[in-house]
Design a protein around this motif. Structure first.
Motif, PDB file in Angstrom:
ATOM      1  N   LEU A   8       0.847  -1.180   0.000  1.00 47.38           N
ATOM      2  CA  LEU A   8       0.000   0.000   0.000  1.00 47.38           C
ATOM      3  C   LEU A   8       0.889   1.239   0.000  1.00 47.38           C
ATOM      4  N   LEU A   9       0.841   1.978  -1.079  1.00 47.78           N
ATOM      5  CA  LEU A   9       1.611   3.199  -1.211  1.00 47.78           C
ATOM      6  C   LEU A   9       0.636   4.365  -1.211  1.00 47.78           C
ATOM      7  N   ILE A  10       0.750   5.213  -0.188  1.00 47.65           N
ATOM      8  CA  ILE A  10      -0.130   6.375  -0.016  1.00 47.65           C
ATOM      9  C   ILE A  10       0.698   7.610  -0.367  1.00 47.65           C
ATOM     10  N   VAL A  11       0.263   8.334  -1.394  1.00 53.72           N
ATOM     11  CA  VAL A  11       1.044   9.459  -1.897  1.00 53.72           C
ATOM     12  C   VAL A  11       0.179  10.709  -1.922  1.00 53.72           C
ATOM     13  N   SER A  12       0.715  11.793  -1.433  1.00 58.47           N
ATOM     14  CA  SER A  12       0.024  13.073  -1.507  1.00 58.47           C
ATOM     15  C   SER A  12      -0.186  13.445  -2.972  1.00 58.47           C
ATOM     16  N   CYS A  13      -1.398  13.815  -3.292  1.00 60.86           N
ATOM     17  CA  CYS A  13      -1.739  14.226  -4.649  1.00 60.86           C
ATOM     18  C   CYS A  13      -0.827  15.356  -5.117  1.00 60.86           C
ATOM     19  N   LYS A  14      -0.464  16.258  -4.206  1.00 66.03           N
ATOM     20  CA  LYS A  14       0.414  17.381  -4.550  1.00 66.03           C
ATOM     21  C   LYS A  14       1.751  16.907  -5.113  1.00 66.03           C
ATOM     22  N   GLU A 111      -1.695  -3.764   7.625  1.00 65.81           N
ATOM     23  CA  GLU A 111      -1.026  -3.414   8.863  1.00 65.81           C
ATOM     24  C   GLU A 111      -0.123  -2.207   8.569  1.00 65.81           C
ATOM     25  N   PRO A 112       0.198  -1.417   9.572  1.00 68.38           N
ATOM     26  CA  PRO A 112       1.041  -0.241   9.329  1.00 68.38           C
ATOM     27  C   PRO A 112       2.361  -0.560   8.628  1.00 68.38           C
ATOM     28  N   HIS A 113       2.984  -1.696   8.945  1.00 67.91           N
ATOM     29  CA  HIS A 113       4.262  -2.033   8.317  1.00 67.91           C
ATOM     30  C   HIS A 113       4.120  -2.371   6.836  1.00 67.91           C
ATOM     31  N   GLN A 114       2.894  -2.549   6.365  1.00 67.36           N
ATOM     32  CA  GLN A 114       2.653  -2.856   4.952  1.00 67.36           C
ATOM     33  C   GLN A 114       2.385  -1.606   4.124  1.00 67.36           C
ATOM     34  N   ALA A 115       2.438  -0.462   4.754  1.00 63.56           N
ATOM     35  CA  ALA A 115       2.110   0.787   4.071  1.00 63.56           C
ATOM     36  C   ALA A 115       3.289   1.749   4.125  1.00 63.56           C
ATOM     37  N   ARG A 116       3.296   2.654   3.162  1.00 54.87           N
ATOM     38  CA  ARG A 116       4.275   3.735   3.146  1.00 54.87           C
ATOM     39  C   ARG A 116       3.535   4.999   2.727  1.00 54.87           C
ATOM     40  N   LEU A 117       3.811   6.084   3.425  1.00 55.43           N
ATOM     41  CA  LEU A 117       3.213   7.379   3.111  1.00 55.43           C
ATOM     42  C   LEU A 117       4.296   8.310   2.582  1.00 55.43           C
ATOM     43  N   VAL A 118       4.006   8.937   1.447  1.00 51.91           N
ATOM     44  CA  VAL A 118       4.905   9.911   0.844  1.00 51.91           C
ATOM     45  C   VAL A 118       4.166  11.241   0.804  1.00 51.91           C
ATOM     46  N   SER A 119       4.736  12.249   1.456  1.00 53.96           N
ATOM     47  CA  SER A 119       4.038  13.527   1.548  1.00 53.96           C
ATOM     48  C   SER A 119       5.019  14.665   1.796  1.00 53.96           C
ATOM     49  N   GLN A 120       4.529  15.875   1.560  1.00 51.52           N
ATOM     50  CA  GLN A 120       5.274  17.079   1.901  1.00 51.52           C
ATOM     51  C   GLN A 120       4.747  17.686   3.195  1.00 51.52           C
ATOM     52  N   SER A 121       3.661  17.145   3.721  1.00 53.61           N
ATOM     53  CA  SER A 121       3.029  17.667   4.923  1.00 53.61           C
ATOM     54  C   SER A 121       3.651  17.050   6.173  1.00 53.61           C
ATOM     55  N   ARG A 122       4.354  17.873   6.927  1.00 53.17           N
ATOM     56  CA  ARG A 122       4.981  17.366   8.155  1.00 53.17           C
ATOM     57  C   ARG A 122       3.951  16.822   9.138  1.00 53.17           C
ATOM     58  N   ALA A 123       2.817  17.488   9.233  1.00 57.82           N
ATOM     59  CA  ALA A 123       1.782  17.039  10.175  1.00 57.82           C
ATOM     60  C   ALA A 123       1.221  15.674   9.772  1.00 57.82           C
ATOM     61  N   GLN A 132       3.067   4.077  13.164  1.00 54.02           N
ATOM     62  CA  GLN A 132       4.160   3.210  12.739  1.00 54.02           C
ATOM     63  C   GLN A 132       4.090   2.847  11.254  1.00 54.02           C
ATOM     64  N   ILE A 133       3.582   3.785  10.454  1.00 53.26           N
ATOM     65  CA  ILE A 133       3.628   3.672   9.002  1.00 53.26           C
ATOM     66  C   ILE A 133       4.948   4.279   8.559  1.00 53.26           C
ATOM     67  N   GLN A 134       5.674   3.584   7.683  1.00 56.43           N
ATOM     68  CA  GLN A 134       6.929   4.127   7.187  1.00 56.43           C
ATOM     69  C   GLN A 134       6.627   5.344   6.325  1.00 56.43           C
ATOM     70  N   THR A 135       7.430   6.389   6.474  1.00 59.07           N
ATOM     71  CA  THR A 135       7.170   7.632   5.761  1.00 59.07           C
ATOM     72  C   THR A 135       8.372   8.056   4.925  1.00 59.07           C
ATOM     73  N   LEU A 136       8.087   8.865   3.930  1.00 58.49           N
ATOM     74  CA  LEU A 136       9.122   9.529   3.153  1.00 58.49           C
ATOM     75  C   LEU A 136       8.703  10.982   3.033  1.00 58.49           C
ATOM     76  N   ALA A 137       9.480  11.853   3.661  1.00 61.82           N
ATOM     77  CA  ALA A 137       9.192  13.291   3.634  1.00 61.82           C
ATOM     78  C   ALA A 137       9.860  13.896   2.408  1.00 61.82           C
ATOM     79  N   LEU A 138       9.086  14.620   1.634  1.00 64.24           N
ATOM     80  CA  LEU A 138       9.624  15.262   0.440  1.00 64.24           C
ATOM     81  C   LEU A 138       9.617  16.765   0.597  1.00 64.24           C
TER      82      LEU A 138
END
Length: 156
Positions: A8-14, A111-123, A132-138
């Protein structure tokens, strides 16, 4: 842990809107398309608009963006599941972000470990980290998109 470990890859539309005109955009869209063909669910997120506009006789700009991004991914053989519009609230925004991420995990039976969130929003990234979702801050520049592309590449 590579992206192949995250179905599951969750990406900010922005992020994708920014990538459209970036020099790295074509490579990013091709890589996302490949991931979706390999079984990764791609879900975009956006803040719920202040107002939805009637679409009779014209297209809502929010829906136009969704259609444009979907077409771009389909052109390279991929697709995304949709856009999850995160409700906004002045006093409960943090809870809304957390609830949205919990709802997404529940809908995908992930599960949280199966997902990754990519976003520019720090909050939003902080809310994901608390779950406990892995994140990538852009960042808001092309370097951020390039780092995202690098993070999607399979690790040998």
């Amino acid at each position: 842990m590579g992206i192949q470990d995250h179905p599951l890859l969750i990406v900010s539309c922005k992020v994708l809107v920014q990538a459209e005109n970036s020099p790295h955009g074509p490579a990013l869209f091709r890589r996302l398309a490949k991931l979706t063909r390999e079984g990764t669910h791609l879900l975009l997120t956006a803040a719920e608009p202040d107002q939805w506009f009637p679409t009779r006789g014209k297209e809502d700009s929010v829906l136009g963006t969704q259609g444009r991004l979907q077409s771009r991914l389909q052109e390279v053989g991929g697709d995304f599941d949709g856009i999850y519009y995160v409700p906004r609230s002045m006093f409960t925004q943090d809870r809304k972000r957390t609830a949205a991420l919990e709802d997404i995990l529940s809908r995908y039976k992930s599960e949280p470990h199966q997902a990754r969130l990519v976003s520019q929003s720090r909050a939003f990234l902080k809310a994901a980290e608390r779950l406990q979702i892995q994140t990538l801050a852009l960042s808001k520049d092309d370097d951020g998109i390039e780092r995202f592309l690098e993070a999607l590449e399979p690790k040998e």
